[in-house]
Enzyme design. Sequence first.
Site, mmCIF file in Angstrom:
data_model
loop_
_atom_site.group_PDB
_atom_site.id
_atom_site.type_symbol
_atom_site.label_atom_id
_atom_site.label_comp_id
_atom_site.label_asym_id
_atom_site.label_seq_id
_atom_site.Cartn_x
_atom_site.Cartn_y
_atom_site.Cartn_z
ATOM 1 N N TYR A 101 0.847 -1.204 0.000
ATOM 2 C CA TYR A 101 0.000 0.000 0.000
ATOM 3 C C TYR A 101 0.879 1.251 0.000
ATOM 4 O O TYR A 101 1.731 1.431 0.880
ATOM 5 C CB TYR A 101 -0.913 -0.021 1.219
ATOM 6 C CG TYR A 101 -2.100 0.909 1.117
ATOM 7 C CD1 TYR A 101 -3.315 0.440 0.613
ATOM 8 C CD2 TYR A 101 -2.028 2.232 1.542
ATOM 9 C CE1 TYR A 101 -4.427 1.282 0.532
ATOM 10 C CE2 TYR A 101 -3.129 3.074 1.460
ATOM 11 C CZ TYR A 101 -4.329 2.594 0.953
ATOM 12 O OH TYR A 101 -5.426 3.418 0.868
ATOM 13 N N TYR A 111 -5.683 5.593 -7.267
ATOM 14 C CA TYR A 111 -5.960 5.480 -5.838
ATOM 15 C C TYR A 111 -7.411 5.045 -5.673
ATOM 16 O O TYR A 111 -8.333 5.853 -5.802
ATOM 17 C CB TYR A 111 -5.706 6.821 -5.149
ATOM 18 C CG TYR A 111 -6.027 6.832 -3.674
ATOM 19 C CD1 TYR A 111 -5.235 6.122 -2.773
ATOM 20 C CD2 TYR A 111 -7.107 7.556 -3.177
ATOM 21 C CE1 TYR A 111 -5.523 6.135 -1.417
ATOM 22 C CE2 TYR A 111 -7.398 7.575 -1.828
ATOM 23 C CZ TYR A 111 -6.606 6.871 -0.949
ATOM 24 O OH TYR A 111 -6.895 6.886 0.389
#
Length: 391
Positions: A295, A345
């Site tokens: 991440y 994103y």
Amino acid sequence: MARASFAGRAAIAGIGQTEFSKRSGRSELRLACEATLAALADAGLAPADVDGFATFTMDNNPEIELARAIGAGPLRFFSRVHYGGGAACAAVMQAALAVASGAAEVVVCYRAMNERSEQRFGIGVVPGAAPTTESAHFGWYAPFGLLTPASWVAMQAQRYLHDFGATTEAFGRVSVACRRHAATNPAAWFHGRPITLADHQASRWIVRPLRLLDCCQESDGAVAVVVTTTERARDLRRPPAVIRAAAQGASRDQHMMTSYYRDSIGELPEMAFVARQLHEQAGVRPHEFQTAVIYDHFTPFVLAQLEAFGFCGRGEAKDFVRDGRIELGGALPINTHGGQLGEAYVHGMNGVAEGVRQVRGEAVNQVPGVENVLVTAGTGVPTSAIVLGRG
């Protein structure tokens, strides 16, 4: 060795996504429907087969609205996970628990957001909003200018640099790797636009020590994955990505993005806790991962995660990321889709889809001989991660 009852008994059978943009021009529900229908088609399942949903508390599309829109149901399982991007792998874990226990048979995990054109998380604290139990602690920081996610992460990033004698070039090498991979991914927003370390170092400050190219982009788009039992997935259209392990974690004295009262603020103990659980479930050691989706909302936390999962020692990530080690052809290519820095994103759900593609052997930046893929979720918050493997 402890083994979770669901480990290996559930698999991702289908993945689907929309295009990633800065202005989708469609409602978030429309995006959720498109991604879900694409994932079901990928799996060879019909909307009527879906009897469960799992998503984020931050998603604006209620399960019943999505079910009605695509023709799913009746539903016998629906679950939502809190903490923003920390929910990405937790939603998959919830689905795996449901199908392994028999609570549901086919669960769709989804995240749809017009985050760039409508919500913009980067604005941080919203002035005038009524305080809640969760937001009250920001009252200690906001008066001193800590108002945005970048400013919250910068505190921890600065401490990391101080503790280990690192420089911001270590952050830049993460960004360079992700943009290199995005450059060859037609689905990525930054397709065809790689950067150099010099580009990173020349990019403007956002909050020291974070530059523009240390911060993920803001995107519109949606991703969905279909989870069912491993046994059923083997009979479906596409090769299954078996969920070999899944775990959530919140550490002691955990705050939302601002865990400043720990003994050390330059590390991620909640992710280390998740890493220990994954190892107990799957027994996969760091050198047995051929690739990983880490991440990457902000580059400094990629370094801390590499250390939390044991790919290198504490404080050694600044050296681990040198010499292309995290790029294609390196020892551990990460974020082969371009990550959230390069592709889009979508709160990490696009990383879950990339993990599935790597297991299937169909990623645009395919890593040879993939047996195990680590996928992690949001950091600085209560978080989660999964291990995917061939079925």
